[in-house]
Design a protein around this motif. Structure first.
Motif, PDB file in Angstrom:
ATOM      1  N   ASP A   1       0.849  -1.196   0.000  1.00  0.00           N
ATOM      2  CA  ASP A   1       0.000   0.000   0.000  1.00  0.00           C
ATOM      3  C   ASP A   1       0.881   1.241   0.000  1.00  0.00           C
ATOM      4  O   ASP A   1       1.819   1.327   0.799  1.00  0.00           O
TER       5      ASP A   1
ATOM      6  N   CYS B   1       6.452  -3.063   5.696  1.00  0.00           N
ATOM      7  CA  CYS B   1       5.930  -3.796   6.847  1.00  0.00           C
ATOM      8  C   CYS B   1       5.109  -4.978   6.331  1.00  0.00           C
ATOM      9  O   CYS B   1       4.060  -4.775   5.706  1.00  0.00           O
ATOM     10  N   GLU B   2       5.572  -6.177   6.562  1.00  0.00           N
ATOM     11  CA  GLU B   2       4.849  -7.356   6.047  1.00  0.00           C
ATOM     12  C   GLU B   2       3.486  -7.528   6.718  1.00  0.00           C
ATOM     13  O   GLU B   2       2.553  -8.025   6.112  1.00  0.00           O
ATOM     14  N   ARG B   3       3.361  -7.103   7.970  1.00  0.00           N
ATOM     15  CA  ARG B   3       2.088  -7.300   8.679  1.00  0.00           C
ATOM     16  C   ARG B   3       0.995  -6.380   8.111  1.00  0.00           C
ATOM     17  O   ARG B   3      -0.093  -6.821   7.801  1.00  0.00           O
ATOM     18  N   THR B   4       1.341  -5.092   7.924  1.00  0.00           N
ATOM     19  CA  THR B   4       0.331  -4.148   7.419  1.00  0.00           C
ATOM     20  C   THR B   4       0.419  -3.980   5.907  1.00  0.00           C
ATOM     21  O   THR B   4      -0.413  -3.321   5.310  1.00  0.00           O
ATOM     22  N   GLN B   5       1.446  -4.548   5.289  1.00  0.00           N
ATOM     23  CA  GLN B   5       1.678  -4.491   3.846  1.00  0.00           C
ATOM     24  C   GLN B   5       1.851  -3.049   3.356  1.00  0.00           C
ATOM     25  O   GLN B   5       1.429  -2.694   2.271  1.00  0.00           O
ATOM     26  N   GLN B   6       2.481  -2.228   4.180  1.00  0.00           N
ATOM     27  CA  GLN B   6       2.642  -0.816   3.816  1.00  0.00           C
ATOM     28  C   GLN B   6       4.075  -0.470   3.442  1.00  0.00           C
ATOM     29  O   GLN B   6       5.028  -0.982   4.046  1.00  0.00           O
TER      30      GLN B   6
END
Ligand SMILES: [Fe+2]
Length: 314
Positions: free
Chosen positions: A58, A198-203
């Motif tokens: 994102d 950030c792999e968790r939030t895909q940002q």
């Protein structure tokens, strides 16, 4: 229930949309029910699972910016200089395909799915010998051929999906004839650095406020000051601000594919205003492919991708 009268509105319903799970993603259709086209599979969906890696990232940029950055074929030789032209520092003799040619000649043609265009590059002897064909799948998809830079036997599907006017979710699928690991893809993109992605939030975490943390101190041997192809691309998309002021731009010849994207998009809007279907809605995306190959000795470049159907004249 918190309603003492215990009366529910009789027809209260949440909106729902049809979905299909395929190729590592959930796909949905948001248009009118009576016009829903059949779900069409991309070619990569028939590959073994370990031959595909899907990522979402994102970014704080309008989706048109992320589309247009990728559509400019000449950017590969310039923005991605470190990978595409390692000889630029004078410390390496390595040549990566024909990417040393930073001024590709472009040709373009409308197709049923949108358009495709060819970038012709000269070899080190100055002879035109390479063609790189990229399809643009309306309204926001493209397939990037692997070629000398990213591996000849693979390709990348990129879909730029608007979240809102100022944010875009980019989905990429790297796929090919050999198994591909998620780790190698992370490194190639530059997303193995948790300060970038950030792999968790895909940002995508760099912003204009921190100048995208460009490493100017390394730029005697790192052309862009960044590491990773996707990182370089996303810096360009976001560095111009969430919505670029189009009244201050100056399109040039190498923006041919960018200009055609805008025309096809506006043509599509006009069609919808007339009650017709948008461009590409009935195209078979399973027939769409990309190629980076030696220039054919004779015949039109489109013979290299014979499954693409040229659009009927308007
Ligand atoms: Fe790029």
């Amino acid at each position: 229930m918190n309603n003492p009268s215990n009366k529910r509105p009789p027809k209260l319903r949440a909106p729902a949309y049809p979905v299909v799970e395929a190729g590592g993603m959930v796909w949905t259709y948001l248009g009118p029910k009576e016009k829903q086209p059949p779900f069409v599979r991309y070619k990569y969906m028939d590959l073994p699972d370990n031959h595909c890696v899907v990522f979402r990232v994102d970014t704080h940029a309008n989706w048109v910016q992320t589309v247009e950055g990728g559509l400019d074929s000449s950017h590969v030789s310039i923005l991605h200089t470190n990978g595409a032209r390692p000889e630029w520092t004078g410390k390496s003799e390595e040549k990566v395909g024909s990417f040393a040619d930073t001024e590709p000649v472009l040709e373009i043609e409308d197709t049923e799915f949108g358009y495709h265009y060819a970038a012709f590059r000269r070899n080190h002897a100055g002879q035109m010998d390479n063609v790189r064909i990229v399809p643009f799948i309306m309204p926001s998809g493209r397939i990037i051929p692997g070629g000398a830079l990213q591996g000849r036997n693979n390709a990348t599907l990129a879909l730029e999906i608007p979240i809102d006017d100022e944010h875009t979710a980019t989905y990429t699928v790297r796929y090919g004839s050999e198994p591909i690991t998620r780790e190698s893809r992370l490194v190639e993109m530059g997303f193995d650095d948790p300060e970038i992605y950030c792999e968790r939030t895909q940002q995508f975490l760099f912003t204009r406020n921190d100048f995208h943390r460009q490493r100017r101190d390394l730029m005697d041997h790192n052309w862009s000051g960044f590491r990773g192809i996707a990182t370089e691309d996303l810096v360009i998309s976001t560095s111009m601000g969430p919505i670029q002021d189009r009244t201050k731009e100056h399109l040039i010849g190498s923006d041919l594919a960018v200009a055609r994207f805008r025309k096809r998009l506006l043509d599509s809007v006009e069609r919808m205003e007339r009650g017709e279907d948008p461009i590409g809605v009935h195209a078979d995306v399973g027939l769409v492919s990309a190629i980076d190959a030696p220039l054919p000795q004779s015949g039109h470049w489109r013979t290299l991708i014979p499954t693409h159907r040229v659009a009927a004249a308007a």
